[in-house]
Design a protein around this motif. Sequence first.
Motif: not given
Length: 136
Positions: A75-81
Amino acid sequence: MPNTDRKVALGLEMVEAWNTQNWRKIADMFTPDGVLHSMMVEPVVGREAIYKRVHALSDGLESIELKIHNIGVVGEVLFVERTDTFTIRGKYGSTPVVGVLEFDGDLIKVWREYYDRAHLLKAMGLTTDFDQSSRH
């Protein structure tokens, strides 16, 4: 640059600021009313409060590296694992983390951090929480 690529680039820029312990840059990447929220403690609100919070983490910190495993936009969200590794007061530790970042243009509006707080404190060699606002 597409918006998705820009968010990933901003996330990588933030990681580099952490890895070089550039506390001012970290704070400046937030909106003036931005929020940094480690989910098990009260959120830190406002760029200057965020600066004070992240700079305080440097007490005794010899090195830190945020090692990214996966990064992407949904979507518009950044995920950082990632896994954060660090040496503090001569003690090496690491903890797995997932960061979730929401943006307002090129600035971070909200950054939520998910990790096991007890694991982090043990990895830091602490028997009490360094953050007095933590929930127990």
